[in-house]
Design a protein around this motif. Structure first.
Motif, PDB file in Angstrom:
ATOM      1  N   PHE A 212      55.074  34.575 -30.900  1.00 18.61           N
ATOM      2  CA  PHE A 212      53.898  34.424 -30.048  1.00 18.61           C
ATOM      3  C   PHE A 212      53.429  35.773 -29.506  1.00 18.61           C
ATOM      4  N   GLU A 213      52.151  35.852 -29.248  1.00 16.52           N
ATOM      5  CA  GLU A 213      51.533  37.115 -28.860  1.00 16.52           C
ATOM      6  C   GLU A 213      51.573  37.291 -27.338  1.00 16.52           C
ATOM      7  N   GLY A 214      52.110  38.434 -26.918  1.00 20.83           N
ATOM      8  CA  GLY A 214      52.076  38.817 -25.513  1.00 20.83           C
ATOM      9  C   GLY A 214      51.031  39.885 -25.289  1.00 20.83           C
ATOM     10  N   ASP A 215      51.125  40.571 -24.165  1.00 18.53           N
ATOM     11  CA  ASP A 215      50.180  41.657 -23.893  1.00 18.53           C
ATOM     12  C   ASP A 215      50.502  42.904 -24.698  1.00 18.53           C
ATOM     13  N   PHE A 216      51.619  42.886 -25.419  1.00 21.43           N
ATOM     14  CA  PHE A 216      51.994  43.984 -26.304  1.00 21.43           C
ATOM     15  C   PHE A 216      52.800  43.391 -27.445  1.00 21.43           C
ATOM     16  N   MET A 217      52.673  43.961 -28.627  1.00 21.31           N
ATOM     17  CA  MET A 217      53.501  43.541 -29.750  1.00 21.31           C
ATOM     18  C   MET A 217      54.373  44.704 -30.186  1.00 21.31           C
ATOM     19  N   LEU A 218      55.665  44.513 -30.120  1.00 22.51           N
ATOM     20  CA  LEU A 218      56.626  45.528 -30.532  1.00 22.51           C
ATOM     21  C   LEU A 218      56.563  45.668 -32.054  1.00 22.51           C
ATOM     22  N   SER A 219      56.585  46.903 -32.555  1.00 25.08           N
ATOM     23  CA  SER A 219      56.491  47.112 -33.999  1.00 25.08           C
ATOM     24  C   SER A 219      57.466  48.197 -34.450  1.00 25.08           C
ATOM     25  N   GLN A 220      57.494  48.455 -35.743  1.00 27.28           N
ATOM     26  CA  GLN A 220      58.514  49.308 -36.357  1.00 27.28           C
ATOM     27  C   GLN A 220      58.651  50.661 -35.683  1.00 27.28           C
TER      28      GLN A 220
ATOM     29  N   LEU B  29      66.943  47.006 -38.318  1.00 30.21           N
ATOM     30  CA  LEU B  29      65.758  46.310 -38.793  1.00 30.21           C
ATOM     31  C   LEU B  29      66.194  45.584 -40.062  1.00 30.21           C
ATOM     32  N   ASP B  30      66.439  44.303 -39.928  1.00 27.00           N
ATOM     33  CA  ASP B  30      67.219  43.516 -40.876  1.00 27.00           C
ATOM     34  C   ASP B  30      66.334  42.422 -41.455  1.00 27.00           C
ATOM     35  N   LEU B  31      65.765  42.672 -42.629  1.00 24.98           N
ATOM     36  CA  LEU B  31      64.924  41.689 -43.305  1.00 24.98           C
ATOM     37  C   LEU B  31      65.675  41.084 -44.488  1.00 24.98           C
TER      38      LEU B  31
ATOM     39  N   VAL C 126      58.510  42.949 -38.811  1.00 24.70           N
ATOM     40  CA  VAL C 126      59.488  44.010 -39.056  1.00 24.70           C
ATOM     41  C   VAL C 126      60.342  44.252 -37.819  1.00 24.70           C
ATOM     42  N   ALA C 127      59.725  44.388 -36.649  1.00 21.10           N
ATOM     43  CA  ALA C 127      60.490  44.593 -35.414  1.00 21.10           C
ATOM     44  C   ALA C 127      61.343  43.372 -35.104  1.00 21.10           C
ATOM     45  N   PHE C 128      60.812  42.189 -35.396  1.00 18.53           N
ATOM     46  CA  PHE C 128      61.557  40.941 -35.224  1.00 18.53           C
ATOM     47  C   PHE C 128      62.872  40.979 -35.997  1.00 18.53           C
TER      48      PHE C 128
END
Length: 759
Positions: free
Chosen positions: A307-315, A335-337, A386-388
């Protein structure tokens, strides 16, 4: 007797209506940590869990071990185990359950929640509907318990979605994503293409047992008996013990929410096919007496909605270790895909790339940008795919959820909504309150003007002065390069004497290194080198780097690999002092050096890893002058674990009664006293299956007493094994001094303490 006649009208289930300060949907590790933290702050909490036990993927229903930034101790994140309630759970599990029995972990989680009088726990209860009182605000949720046929109407000013799939956030209309973003959206070079797939799948685990007599296995008709379709089938063996087959994964090409049942059935087919192959192929005679003891009935789900917050964490936020004004937590798993085809694909089961150190996690990813009174917890927080891949793991989710709980407390206390806490004064309150309760936020220290310890004069009976460590331990082979980590301060590096054993005449190189980024433990900078000509047999070398340190930090005194050489170790264990090796842990890496393709935006570096106990010895050494790496001032610096320095006061090993005394120039009114101990935040406390050689961390002070200024005993603790201890006094204490008497954990480990707080 109850007798009721025919009714032409539709009957209704029993209905209960409850009001609370906070309603939490989902009782996985995130929801559980959130509920306990919120309840301890005085909030009235309802915790809704659709399963019969707590813990989610960590429970006995799925049996995955809880991990986070420590990553099986397979990365360069030193002293990075999560704090607060998450740490409390893991240490309690270690004490009661070092064998890693998931059933015992169930009891621990249920006990911890049931002991909190402010929590109403609803097990086997599914949240299935909600109502709003405005387009962007939830008023109540509706849940149904299948076991007592009761419907619950739950009202609160604030809600937390920790359900895994984001059930509440979805029904409320919050913006979400499912699948992988294109590389261009967040400039993420590691973003997967369609061939790799956009979703991580589910896994199902099993246990086997040796009965000591022949056991027949007749596979069910639905078992997959054609394992040639599974490229990894040759890897199956009893040593994996079933639950280690994390890569028996499926479903990444499907809808991991609505197709979850069909995914489970396919995993059952695979699991029973694996067991049929082991039992009946004739290739594994050692399985003749083995039976299946347990097979999971619900799969471990990795990914669905975010879900989208006021910021999205990324790579790049993770890789570059971006600093945030609203940092409230941290991560550090790779970072485990995973390839979407899972067990039916021909690609490796995962692609893991590590960062050089831990990274901050901002508060803005922990609430919905659309629904004003909805917090996000667990794996549904606002991040890119990716951050997920890093933030999704349980210990990180639990640590984040503690921040959510504390934010909910401040919102309720001040009549605010989640986004309002971004105002600097509230954010500072949130960060301070979290650190006070054991949360670790990299780069931040507690700055609490209400802490009376800041106004006290501190005296101690002794302070450990590091002049060396006895050379009384085992020999450590230089099969791999090894290094002694030391927190050195400004000035010339002391000469260091080591004991060496050479199997023949050879040369030995010793190097001084440190990280580029202060607080990291990835040695990238070579500062000085020296070489020694060794002769056959035992000998001493005196390492003199002739180097002047300008930055107080941890430094690596590193011996290059040489199989002809051994270095003498020490039996002494010392807070904040550690030996590491340039090798790798196959659970999370494939080489002692991470060498990613240049096109994916990850960094290359060497792994330097500690050994697990009962190994994990420091090297024995002698210094030409003592190092003052432990100070009583560290007791009030607001950091409760090693970072770029030890942050601990440690008593001299020869001190028979290690004592700390606080004195004030006038009478103080004290209601609460907190102590922070060393439970080795470097040790990964995997919760299930793997097991640990000890039930109490050897650095931890077990026995201590607290006295007031009149010598009155306030408390005496005999069996401490937790990171923090809180003494809440029934009546305010009036005194101008406090005395703390500690006992050394052992003859080879001196007593240490990270901090004292008084309120």
């Amino acid at each position: 007797m109850k007798k009721e006649g025919f009714s032409t009208a539709k009957r209704s289930f029993k209905s209960d209506e409850w009001n609370a300060d906070l309603v939490i949907i989902g009782g996985g590790i995130a929801g559980t940590c959130c509920a306990i933290t919120a309840a301890r702050q005085g909030l009235q909490v309802v915790l809704v869990q659709d399963r019969p036990v707590l813990g989610g993927n960590g429970s006995s229903e799925i049996r995955l071990w809880i991990l986070g930034a420590t990553s099986h101790m397979g990365n360069n994140n030193r002293w990075s185990r999560e704090g607060g309630v998450m740490d409390e759970i893991l240490l309690e599990n270690l004490y009661r359950n070092p064998e890693g029995n998931p059933l015992i972990l169930d009891t621990i989680l249920l006990e911890m929640v049931s002991k909190e009088s402010n929590i109403r726990l609803l097990l086997n209860t599914v949240m299935h509907d909600m109502e709003k009182n405005a387009p962007d605000k939830i008023e109540r949720v509706t849940a149904f318990c299948s076991q007592n046929a009761t419907q619950y109407l739950l009202r609160a000013p604030l809600f937390v979605d920790a359900s895994g799939d984001g059930a509440l956030a979805f029904l409320a209309g919050a913006a979400f994503r499912m699948g992988a973003e294109a590389a261009e959206e967040f400039d993420e070079a590691f973003a997967p293409d369609h061939n790799y797939g956009e979703l991580l799948g589910h896994s199902l685990y099993f246990y086997s047992k040796d009965t000591g007599k022949p056991v027949r296995f007749v596979p069910p008709a639905y078992a997959n008996r054609d394992l040639s379709r599974l490229p990894r089938f040759k890897s199956f063996n009893l040593r994996e013990q079933g639950c280690r087959l994390w890569w028996v994964e499926y479903g990444g090409r499907k809808d991991t929410i609505h197709d979850s049942e069909s995914i489970k059935w396919e995993l059952w087919r695979v699991i029973y096919g694996i067991w049929d192959y082991l039992k009946n192929s004739g290739k594994f005679p050692e399985t003749a007496t083995h039976t299946l003891e347990w097979v999971g009935t619900i799969p471990g789900k990795r990914e669905s909605r975010r879900f989208e917050g006021d910021f999205m964490l990324s790579q790049k936020d993770l890789v570059h270790q971006k600093e945030f004004d609203d940092a409230v937590s941290f991560g550090g798993w790779a970072l485990d895909l995973h390839p979407a085809d899972g067990v039916y694909g021909d690609q490796p089961g995962c692609t893991q790339w590590h960062t050089k150190g831990v990274y901050q996690i901002p508060y803005r990813i922990m609430y919905s940008k659309n629904i004003k009174n909805l917090f996000l917890a667990g794996r549904i927080v606002s991040s890119s795919h990716v951050a997920f891949g890093s933030t999704r793991v349980m210990a990180t989710c639990g640590h984040n959820a503690q921040a959510v709980a504390m934010a909910a407390y401040l919102c309720r206390e001040n009549g605010l909504l989640p986004a309002d806490l971004l105002e600097s004064r509230y954010m500072k309150q949130l960060q301070n309150r979290l650190i006070r309760w054991g949360q670790y936020i990299p780069g931040l220290a507690l700055a609490d003007e209400t802490d009376l310890t800041q106004k006290a004069t501190i005296t101690t009976s002794s302070t450990y002065s590091l002049i060396g460590l006895p050379m009384d331990g085992p020999w450590k082979s230089l099969e791999f390069s090894m290094a002694q980590l030391l927190p050195l301060q400004e000035g010339e590096v002391p000469r260091i004497r080591f004991k060496i054993l050479a199997s023949e005449a050879t040369r030995l190189q010793v190097t001084l290194m440190r990280s580029k980024r202060k607080g990291n433990f990835t040695p990238e900078l070579i500062l000085a080198e020296t070489e020694f000509n060794l002769t056959l047999g035992e000998q001493y070398i005196s390492v003199d780097f002739q180097y002047n340190i300008e930055i107080s930090e941890y430094y690596f005194v590193a011996f290059s690999a040489n199989e002809k050489v051994q270095v003498k170790a020490s039996e002494t264990r010392l807070t904040g002092v550690l030996t590491v090796f340039q090798k790798f842990n196959k659970s999370v890496a494939t080489s002692s050096r991470q060498e990613p393709p240049p096109s994916i935006g990850m960094e290359a570096f060497d792994f330097w890893l500690p050994e697990r106990r009962p190994a994990g010895h420091n090297l024995g050494f002698e210094l030409d002058r003592p190092l003052s790496i432990f100070k009583d001032t560290y007791l009030v610096n607001g950091i409760f674990r090693p970072t770029y320095q030890s942050n601990a006061w440690t008593a001299d090993q020869n001190d028979d009664e290690p004592t700390i005394e606080l004195k004030w120039d006038k009478i103080q009114l004290i209601n609460e006293i907190k102590l922070f101990f060393d439970t080795d935040y470097d040790h990964a406390l995997e919760s299930t299956l793997m097991g640990h050689p000890e039930s109490v961390i050897p650095f931890c002070v077990r026995k201590f007493s607290i006295f007031d200024g009149n010598g009155k005993l306030l408390t005496e603790v005999q069996e401490n094994y937790q990171s923090s201890f809180t003494l809440k006094l029934d009546q305010p204490l009036k005194t101008n001094s406090l005395k703390f008497i500690l006992e050394h954990p052992s003859a080879t480990t001196p007593a240490a303490l990270f901090g004292i707080l008084c309120y």
